[in-house]
Scaffold this motif. Structure first.
Motif, PDB file in Angstrom:
ATOM      1  N   UNK A  33       0.865  -1.398   0.419  1.00 59.41           N
ATOM      2  CA  UNK A  33      -0.013   0.475  -0.068  1.00 59.41           C
ATOM      3  C   UNK A  33       0.859   1.089   0.229  1.00 59.41           C
ATOM      4  N   UNK A  34       2.111   1.104   0.767  1.00 57.26           N
ATOM      5  CA  UNK A  34       2.794   2.896   1.035  1.00 57.26           C
ATOM      6  C   UNK A  34       3.362   2.435  -0.653  1.00 57.26           C
ATOM      7  N   UNK A  35       3.611   1.340  -1.037  1.00 54.82           N
ATOM      8  CA  UNK A  35       4.977   1.600  -2.027  1.00 54.82           C
ATOM      9  C   UNK A  35       3.335   1.535  -3.363  1.00 54.82           C
ATOM     10  N   UNK A  36       1.783   1.749  -3.529  1.00 50.36           N
ATOM     11  CA  UNK A  36       1.527   2.017  -4.491  1.00 50.36           C
ATOM     12  C   UNK A  36       1.019   3.613  -4.561  1.00 50.36           C
ATOM     13  N   UNK A  37       1.400   4.068  -2.749  1.00 54.37           N
ATOM     14  CA  UNK A  37       0.767   5.520  -2.771  1.00 54.37           C
ATOM     15  C   UNK A  37       2.096   6.009  -2.813  1.00 54.37           C
ATOM     16  N   UNK A  38       2.549   5.918  -2.246  1.00 51.82           N
ATOM     17  CA  UNK A  38       4.171   7.008  -2.896  1.00 51.82           C
ATOM     18  C   UNK A  38       3.833   6.882  -4.562  1.00 51.82           C
ATOM     19  N   UNK A  39       3.916   5.823  -5.222  1.00 53.86           N
ATOM     20  CA  UNK A  39       4.365   5.857  -6.958  1.00 53.86           C
ATOM     21  C   UNK A  39       3.414   6.483  -7.389  1.00 53.86           C
ATOM     22  N   UNK A  40       2.220   7.310  -6.790  1.00 57.36           N
ATOM     23  CA  UNK A  40       0.987   7.518  -7.199  1.00 57.36           C
ATOM     24  C   UNK A  40       0.945   9.032  -6.889  1.00 57.36           C
ATOM     25  N   UNK A  41       1.167   8.668  -5.359  1.00 59.28           N
ATOM     26  CA  UNK A  41       1.558  10.304  -5.523  1.00 59.28           C
ATOM     27  C   UNK A  41       3.100  11.348  -5.825  1.00 59.28           C
ATOM     28  N   UNK A  42       4.092  10.764  -6.367  1.00 59.46           N
ATOM     29  CA  UNK A  42       5.465  10.834  -6.951  1.00 59.46           C
ATOM     30  C   UNK A  42       4.607  10.882  -8.663  1.00 59.46           C
ATOM     31  N   UNK A  43       3.760  10.612  -9.213  1.00 61.25           N
ATOM     32  CA  UNK A  43       3.656  10.272 -10.808  1.00 61.25           C
ATOM     33  C   UNK A  43       2.487  11.566 -10.760  1.00 61.25           C
ATOM     34  N   UNK A  44       2.362  12.249 -10.030  1.00 59.24           N
ATOM     35  CA  UNK A  44       0.768  12.289 -10.737  1.00 59.24           C
ATOM     36  C   UNK A  44       1.285  14.434 -10.701  1.00 59.24           C
ATOM     37  N   UNK A  45       2.397  15.070 -10.308  1.00 62.60           N
ATOM     38  CA  UNK A  45       2.652  16.053 -10.607  1.00 62.60           C
ATOM     39  C   UNK A  45       2.691  16.100 -11.792  1.00 62.60           C
ATOM     40  N   UNK A  46       3.021  15.128 -12.745  1.00 65.56           N
ATOM     41  CA  UNK A  46       3.092  14.747 -14.144  1.00 65.56           C
ATOM     42  C   UNK A  46       1.746  15.419 -14.777  1.00 65.56           C
ATOM     43  N   UNK A  47       0.846  14.775 -14.666  1.00 68.97           N
ATOM     44  CA  UNK A  47      -0.700  14.887 -14.903  1.00 68.97           C
ATOM     45  C   UNK A  47      -1.503  16.345 -14.486  1.00 68.97           C
ATOM     46  N   UNK A  48      -0.953  16.560 -13.565  1.00 70.27           N
ATOM     47  CA  UNK A  48      -2.033  16.947 -12.741  1.00 70.27           C
ATOM     48  C   UNK A  48      -0.570  18.905 -12.536  1.00 70.27           C
ATOM     49  N   UNK A  49       0.231  19.082 -13.146  1.00 69.65           N
ATOM     50  CA  UNK A  49       0.653  19.817 -13.170  1.00 69.65           C
ATOM     51  C   UNK A  49       1.958  20.190 -14.442  1.00 69.65           C
ATOM     52  N   UNK A 508      -2.604  10.004  -5.247  1.00 72.24           N
ATOM     53  CA  UNK A 508      -3.407  11.395  -6.256  1.00 72.24           C
ATOM     54  C   UNK A 508      -4.112  12.051  -5.207  1.00 72.24           C
ATOM     55  N   UNK A 509      -4.659  11.616  -4.541  1.00 69.41           N
ATOM     56  CA  UNK A 509      -5.076  12.952  -3.359  1.00 69.41           C
ATOM     57  C   UNK A 509      -4.501  13.386  -2.751  1.00 69.41           C
ATOM     58  N   UNK A 510      -3.339  12.967  -2.326  1.00 65.85           N
ATOM     59  CA  UNK A 510      -2.182  13.790  -1.291  1.00 65.85           C
ATOM     60  C   UNK A 510      -1.542  14.744  -2.041  1.00 65.85           C
ATOM     61  N   UNK A 511      -1.343  14.692  -3.131  1.00 64.07           N
ATOM     62  CA  UNK A 511      -0.498  15.142  -4.494  1.00 64.07           C
ATOM     63  C   UNK A 511      -1.432  16.435  -4.754  1.00 64.07           C
ATOM     64  N   UNK A 512      -2.613  15.976  -5.334  1.00 68.58           N
ATOM     65  CA  UNK A 512      -3.457  17.316  -5.562  1.00 68.58           C
ATOM     66  C   UNK A 512      -3.701  18.545  -4.525  1.00 68.58           C
ATOM     67  N   UNK A 513      -3.904  17.979  -3.145  1.00 76.34           N
ATOM     68  CA  UNK A 513      -3.633  18.990  -2.544  1.00 76.34           C
ATOM     69  C   UNK A 513      -2.080  19.637  -2.168  1.00 76.34           C
ATOM     70  N   UNK A 514      -1.305  18.685  -2.387  1.00 76.28           N
ATOM     71  CA  UNK A 514      -0.205  19.361  -2.367  1.00 76.28           C
ATOM     72  C   UNK A 514       0.534  20.796  -3.093  1.00 76.28           C
TER      73      UNK A 514
END
Length: 553
Positions: A33-49, A508-514
């Motif tokens: 779970x932590x691995x998936x969350x970290x990967x999703x968190x790091x990746x979303x800065x690309x399509x999100x910004x 994704x949610x955490x990166x969106x807020x950040x």
């Protein structure tokens, strides 16, 4: 019955709270779970910004920047989305939920429904110019005048926020894009199909369960036996909250009647509708992870019973539709607690406290956004890539105009031109009967029983505000993960599937807020942040219609 989305919650609960022996090979659930969350968190800065075009990769439009036809075909945001896809978890899961939590047969039904609506019915009705379709965009939730221009809603509203009939007669009727009108028709069909489907396929089960609930013999499973160790929530707690909320709702509507417009009997009628439909829609949601909505039928009923009052229409929909939705969420949470052995009173208090806190948080957030975001939700004034276009709220507003201000009689009734759409009610009622009959005639053909007409007909119920790219991306992800991976890595899939879904959501949610708190709401100004690249997709194709930025035929 079990909500498939609950499986994500159960998997996360176990991963984060239960002790787990470390496997000889591989990772624990918590580590995964932590691995998936970290990967999703790091990746979303690309399509999100950094590269917003990844949210809707509409490559077909690149072949000809001046071809209206190609843009209508290829645009994932404002067209048919042929070949469009998004490499972005928010694009995939925003409207239909996680494809990893959807049963494969439900995904297949949604795929069939989407293809029939988007690639068969929509092109046919548009290019055959049904209801003057070519005067409007091929895909739009906006309201139009007969000449193809956007309707100025404020011009037909009087000082009391009712319909100004004189101005409306002068301005002309409200027109819908053919896709939008067809979406309402499919909503009619889904509602009648839901009732008939549940009666035919689940009627006997419902009858037996109802008899056992009211004094008959009741089969007790192991979970129920274990939960008897805890004190149950008294029935009068639920009754007290129900009576209190209905009383406060009636008081609000009566005391603020000038603003809310809804009379006291409207609140009671909305409650009756929610009560009647909660069980059949709950059954559909429990077996398919897709819940048909009551938004259209609530709008339809109050639109006829109390016409030309848009705010009353919105309030009635909230009391009818949202009450049913929240009831299913409440039951889903209790089901989670039942299987995870959480004390019922603890779960109940968590829901009550969470609801009270959420009310204040939502109001504060809305107040802050309206005060700090300039031109919030106004697509005419906001920049092209603004995240504050509020697609769901705009559809909500347009619906209040259609069903509340103008009224169904002037659009779908004897005074409107879309009366034929009411035949969808009949078609929706017949469809499950055909499937049920075929299933009884050919019992050995098990695939017939997997044809789920409420899901198939309601596949595109979220369009708009959802666009084609949301569906194509969701279906691609659903089929890849739900078929290929499940088939070749069954044990791994059973262990990690729902944990992966939860990790992607959380990251994704955490990166969106950040991103919002640190970088702001606007991405970098460069060509990679052109989210769709199909500017002509929202243009009409009829001769003589003049729209700014569109070709004239």
């Amino acid at each position: 019955m079990w909500w498939p989305s609950n499986l994500v919650q159960v998997s996360l609960f176990r991963a984060l709270h239960e002790k787990e022996k470390r496997p000889k090979r591989g990772t624990t659930l918590t580590q995964f779970f932590l691995l998936a969350m970290i990967c999703s968190f790091a990746y979303y800065v690309v399509p999100g910004y950094l590269l917003l075009m990844l949210t809707s990769f509409s490559w077909l439009c690149w072949f000809d920047s001046k071809s209206l036809f190609l843009h209508q075909l290829g645009s994932g945001m404002n067209g048919l989305g042929l070949g469009a896809f998004g490499i972005d978890w928010t694009t995939i899961s925003s409207y239909l939920g996680s494809p990893l939590a959807s049963p494969w047969f439900a995904t297949a039904n949604i795929a069939v429904g989407f293809v029939l609506v988007m690639y068969v019915m929509t092109p046919l009705t548009y290019w055959l110019n049904v209801y003057g379709a070519k005067k409007f965009p091929i895909y739009s939730s906006a309201l139009f005048m007969s000449n193809g221009q956007r309707y100025n809603i404020s011009s037909i509203v009087d000082s009391n926020f009712h319909l100004d009939r004189g101005v409306y007669r002068t301005t002309g009727p409200v027109n819908l894009s053919t896709f939008f009108a067809m979406t309402y028709g499919l909503g009619f069909a889904t509602l009648s199909a839901t009732i008939v489907h549940v009666f035919l396929f689940n009627g006997r089960e419902l009858w037996n369960q109802s008899r056992s609930a009211f004094g008959g013999k009741r089969k007790i499973d192991i979970h129920t036996k274990l939960m008897r160790a805890y004190k149950q929530v008294p029935t009068w707690w639920f009754i007290l909250i129900l009576v209190l909320n209905i009383g406060l709702s009636i008081f609000s509507c009566q005391y603020y009647n000038v603003s809310l417009q809804l009379p006291w009997w409207g609140v009671l009628l909305a409650c009756v509708i929610a009560f009647f439909f909660t069980l059949p829609i709950g059954i559909i949601a429990a077996t398919t992870n897709q819940a048909p909505g009551l938004n259209i039928i609530t709008e339809y009923i109050i639109g006829y019973a109390y016409p030309e009052r848009p705010v009353a229409n919105m309030c009635f929909k909230v009391y009818g539709y949202i009450s049913m939705t929240q009831a299913l969420t409440f039951v889903s949470d209790f089901k989670l607690g039942h299987y995870m052995k959480i004390p019922p009173r603890t779960m109940f208090m968590a829901q009550i406290v969470g609801t009270i806190i959420a009310v204040f948080v939502y109001i504060a957030t809305a107040w802050w956004l309206m005060g700090s975001i300039q031109d919030l939700c106004d697509t005419n004034l906001l920049p092209e890539n603004s995240p504050w276009t509020c697609p769901m709220d705009r559809v909500f507003f347009d619906a209040s105009v259609i069903w509340g201000l103008v009224g169904p009689r002037r659009i779908f009734g004897n005074l409107g031109e879309y009366g034929a759409v009411n035949w969808f009610f009949f078609g929706g009622a017949i469809a499950p009967l055909v499937v049920w009959s075929a299933h009884k005639m050919f019992p050995k053909q098990s695939w017939i029983g997997l044809i789920h007409m409420p899901v198939l007909l309601g596949a595109t119920s979220m369009m708009p505000p959802a666009s084609a790219v949301n569906f194509t991306s969701w279906l691609i992800c659903g089929f890849v993960f739900g078929f290929v991976v499940f088939r070749y890595k069954t044990e791994w899939w059973k262990r990690y599937n729902y944990i992966l879904s939860g990790g992607l959501d959380a990251g994704t949610a955490f990166m969106t807020i950040l991103i919002f708190l640190t970088l702001g709401s606007k991405g970098i100004d460069w060509w990679g942040n052109n989210t769709d690249g199909c500017p002509l997709a929202s243009c009409p194709s009829a001769k003589g219609v003049m729209i700014h930025g569109c070709p004239i035929f």
